[in-house]
Scaffold this active site. Structure first.
Site, mmCIF file in Angstrom:
data_model
loop_
_atom_site.group_PDB
_atom_site.id
_atom_site.type_symbol
_atom_site.label_atom_id
_atom_site.label_comp_id
_atom_site.label_asym_id
_atom_site.label_seq_id
_atom_site.Cartn_x
_atom_site.Cartn_y
_atom_site.Cartn_z
ATOM 1 N N LYS A 106 0.858 -1.189 0.000
ATOM 2 C CA LYS A 106 0.000 0.000 0.000
ATOM 3 C C LYS A 106 0.884 1.226 0.000
ATOM 4 O O LYS A 106 2.015 1.188 0.491
ATOM 5 C CB LYS A 106 -0.898 0.020 1.242
ATOM 6 C CG LYS A 106 -2.126 0.896 1.093
ATOM 7 C CD LYS A 106 -3.210 0.207 0.295
ATOM 8 C CE LYS A 106 -4.447 1.068 0.161
ATOM 9 N NZ LYS A 106 -5.576 0.295 -0.368
HETATM 10 P P1 NAD Z 1 -12.932 8.064 -2.607
HETATM 11 O O1 NAD Z 1 -11.936 9.079 -2.224
HETATM 12 O O2 NAD Z 1 -13.299 7.899 -4.046
HETATM 13 O O3 NAD Z 1 -14.302 8.305 -1.791
HETATM 14 C C1 NAD Z 1 -14.373 8.419 -0.392
HETATM 15 C C2 NAD Z 1 -15.759 8.921 -0.035
HETATM 16 O O4 NAD Z 1 -15.918 8.948 1.380
HETATM 17 C C3 NAD Z 1 -16.028 10.349 -0.514
HETATM 18 O O5 NAD Z 1 -17.360 10.413 -1.034
HETATM 19 C C4 NAD Z 1 -15.950 11.173 0.773
HETATM 20 O O6 NAD Z 1 -16.699 12.377 0.713
HETATM 21 C C5 NAD Z 1 -16.526 10.171 1.741
HETATM 22 N N1 NAD Z 1 -16.276 10.481 3.154
HETATM 23 C C6 NAD Z 1 -15.124 10.872 3.733
HETATM 24 N N2 NAD Z 1 -15.315 11.081 5.044
HETATM 25 C C7 NAD Z 1 -16.630 10.812 5.286
HETATM 26 C C8 NAD Z 1 -17.445 10.847 6.438
HETATM 27 N N3 NAD Z 1 -16.950 11.199 7.625
HETATM 28 N N4 NAD Z 1 -18.760 10.506 6.326
HETATM 29 C C9 NAD Z 1 -19.276 10.152 5.125
HETATM 30 N N5 NAD Z 1 -18.539 10.101 3.994
HETATM 31 C C10 NAD Z 1 -17.239 10.437 4.079
HETATM 32 O O7 NAD Z 1 -12.411 6.675 -2.008
HETATM 33 P P2 NAD Z 1 -12.759 5.199 -2.493
HETATM 34 O O8 NAD Z 1 -11.770 4.790 -3.511
HETATM 35 O O9 NAD Z 1 -14.223 5.090 -2.770
HETATM 36 O O10 NAD Z 1 -12.408 4.373 -1.166
HETATM 37 C C11 NAD Z 1 -13.299 4.289 -0.054
HETATM 38 C C12 NAD Z 1 -12.862 3.149 0.855
HETATM 39 O O11 NAD Z 1 -12.855 1.920 0.108
HETATM 40 C C13 NAD Z 1 -11.435 3.283 1.413
HETATM 41 O O12 NAD Z 1 -11.412 2.670 2.687
HETATM 42 C C14 NAD Z 1 -10.608 2.456 0.438
HETATM 43 O O13 NAD Z 1 -9.409 1.983 1.021
HETATM 44 C C15 NAD Z 1 -11.567 1.314 0.167
HETATM 45 N N6 NAD Z 1 -11.307 0.610 -1.096
HETATM 46 C C16 NAD Z 1 -11.231 1.251 -2.286
HETATM 47 C C17 NAD Z 1 -10.999 0.533 -3.457
HETATM 48 C C18 NAD Z 1 -10.994 1.190 -4.824
HETATM 49 O O14 NAD Z 1 -10.892 0.444 -5.825
HETATM 50 N N7 NAD Z 1 -11.123 2.490 -4.941
HETATM 51 C C19 NAD Z 1 -10.803 -0.849 -3.394
HETATM 52 C C20 NAD Z 1 -10.893 -1.499 -2.158
HETATM 53 C C21 NAD Z 1 -11.147 -0.752 -1.023
#
Ligand code: NAD
Length: 411
Positions: A106
């Site tokens: 990561k």
């Molecule tokens: P992103 O940056 O695209 O989106 C994150 C979202 O969370 C945004 O809409 C933001 O406004 C919201 N957010 C932040 N703080 C918040 C709060 N306090 N209350 C409500 N909403 C809040 O990120 P992502 O890529 O969607 O990733 C989200 C999670 O999923 C992370 O934990 C990431 O590690 C995990 N993840 C992502 C992927 C991927 O392919 N992108 C894969 C596996 C896991």
């Protein structure tokens, strides 16, 4: 109860040790698997107006026992070494669980991605790539998007890598489709979360059609999870992001809100306080934003029957224990959001073979392999008479420990 912040890496390792005990794995092997193979910390000077601001950047490689390390890169102000270690290690368990030939890694930069202009974002990712190029590569360590980064960021990363090392599009996944990306990769994490939701409801004999869902986070994961949930017949009644939250008991039409950048911009629907989304009386809650969203201080507000972990580590171990004691079924992150790395695996193989799949083929492979992963975890939970998280760790720790021992440690 007080919310005592614990080490995120410590929490993952607690599960690894528990699985090691159940499987009777040698303590030395578990010791190796609770350490990271390599940790690189860099400083990234960023031009800001007429001055310079120095950011901290990271790449942690947890394990290469089962293949090249694989894992996303996050731009978020809370990024720190402990969190990156935890996320790198979760990648090892995730790739082993879904049985793709990768290890775990990561990366991250401690910066609020929303405070960066596009030019600054490009400068940060290019500097991150230049500083880390010696540990990256399509058979060494392959980054992908995570919070605060996207396909465009991966295009800059690839371009910088090409300048330094020559043409190797498989050096990074989650790229734009026009630039060696794969049709289906962008939606893969969210779609996988929705598939796992359906598989879970079916397994527990709850009617899928009309089952109510609340989703925290409207970024890459939350957005596509919402879209696929609607496609599969579930009713998404609430959505939240950092700017606000909305609720409609009759179901939100996801297609009509999908392209809004922020939830606060959406009109003609009831807005509710952001934190109240967690306490809604729904069938399924999908935390898809930050880690530790459900912790010792707020687990008691949860009313959902099922929690599907879209985010990584959204529930602290204490909260996990308490919620399970109340009969809530929790599907762990290493299974629930593994569609992302599965999709990355498909993109990587397509790049290496220089052959592109259709969207149909991508979705079919994803659907089949996610269903298989769910079924293996569920069967393991029955075999070991334990919860789904512990079962998932038993499967993945067993596989990685086996590969680690077979490779041998003598030189
Ligand atoms: P992103 O940056 O695209 O989106 C994150 C979202 O969370 C945004 O809409 C933001 O406004 C919201 N957010 C932040 N703080 C918040 C709060 N306090 N209350 C409500 N909403 C809040 O990120 P992502 O890529 O969607 O990733 C989200 C999670 O999923 C992370 O934990 C990431 O590690 C995990 N993840 C992502 C992927 C991927 O392919 N992108 C894969 C596996 C896991």
């Amino acid at each position: 109860m007080q919310n005592v912040a614990k080490s995120a890496f410590g929490e993952v390792n607690e599960k690894v040790r528990e699985a090691g005990d159940i499987l009777n794995i040698k303590p030395g092997v578990i010791d190796a698997l609770t350490h990271c193979e390599r940790e690189v910390v860099i400083s990234i000077p960023l031009r800001k107006d007429s001055d310079i601001r120095v950011l901290s950047g990271y790449r942690v490689q947890h394990s290469s026992a089962r293949g090249p390390r694989k894992g996303g890169i996050r731009f978020h102000q809370d990024v720190n070494l402990d969190e990156v270690r935890a996320l790198a290690s979760l990648m090892t368990w995730k790739t082993a669980l879904i049985d793709v030939p990768f290890g775990g890694a990561k990366g991250g930069v401690a910066v609020d991605s929303t405070s960066l202009t596009n030019i600054e974002k490009e400068e940060v990712i290019r500097r991150w790539t230049r500083s880390l190029v010696h540990v990256l590569g399509h058979h060494r360590d392959i980054p992908a998007p995570d919070m605060g980064t996207d396909a465009r960021t991966m295009a800059w990363l690839m371009d910088e890598f090409h300048r330094l090392e020559g043409f190797q599009p498989a050096c990074v996944t989650g790229k734009p489709v026009e630039l060696f990306g794969a049709l289906g990769r962008e939606e893969a994490t969210g779609r996988g979360v929705a598939q796992i939701t359906v598989a879970t409801l079916e397994q527990y004999e709850v009617k899928v059609k009309g089952a109510t869902v609340a989703i925290q986070g409207f970024g890459n994961v939350g957005r596509f999870a919402a879209l696929a949930c609607q496609e599969f017949g579930l009713k998404v009644v609430a959505l939240s992001d950092v700017s606000g939250a909305i609720f409609d008991k009759n179901g939100i039409d996801i297609k009509s809100v999908f392209h809004h950048k922020f939830i606060s911009e959406i009109n003609d629907v009831d807005h509710i306080p952001v934190d109240s989304l967690l306490s809604l009386d729904v069938d399924v809650l999908i935390p898809a934003a930050l880690g530790n969203a459900i912790n010792d201080s707020n687990y008691n507000v949860i009313q959902a029957d099922f929690i599907i972990e879209g985010a990584n580590q959204p529930i602290s171990l204490v909260a996990d224990l308490e919620l399970r004691a109340q009969g809530i079924v929790i599907v762990p992150d290493i299974l629930a959001n593994s569609g992302g790395v599965m999709g990355s695996y498909f993109e990587w193989t397509q790049n290496i073979q220089e052959y592109s799949w259709s969207l149909d083929k991508f979705r079919k492979e994803l659907d089949q392999r996610m269903e298989k992963a769910f079924s293996h975890v569920f069967k393991a939970s029955r075999k070991y008479n334990t919860d789904l998280r512990t079962a998932a760790f038993i499967l993945s720790v067993g596989r990685v420990a086996n590969a680690f021992e077979m490779r041998g440690v003598l030189v």
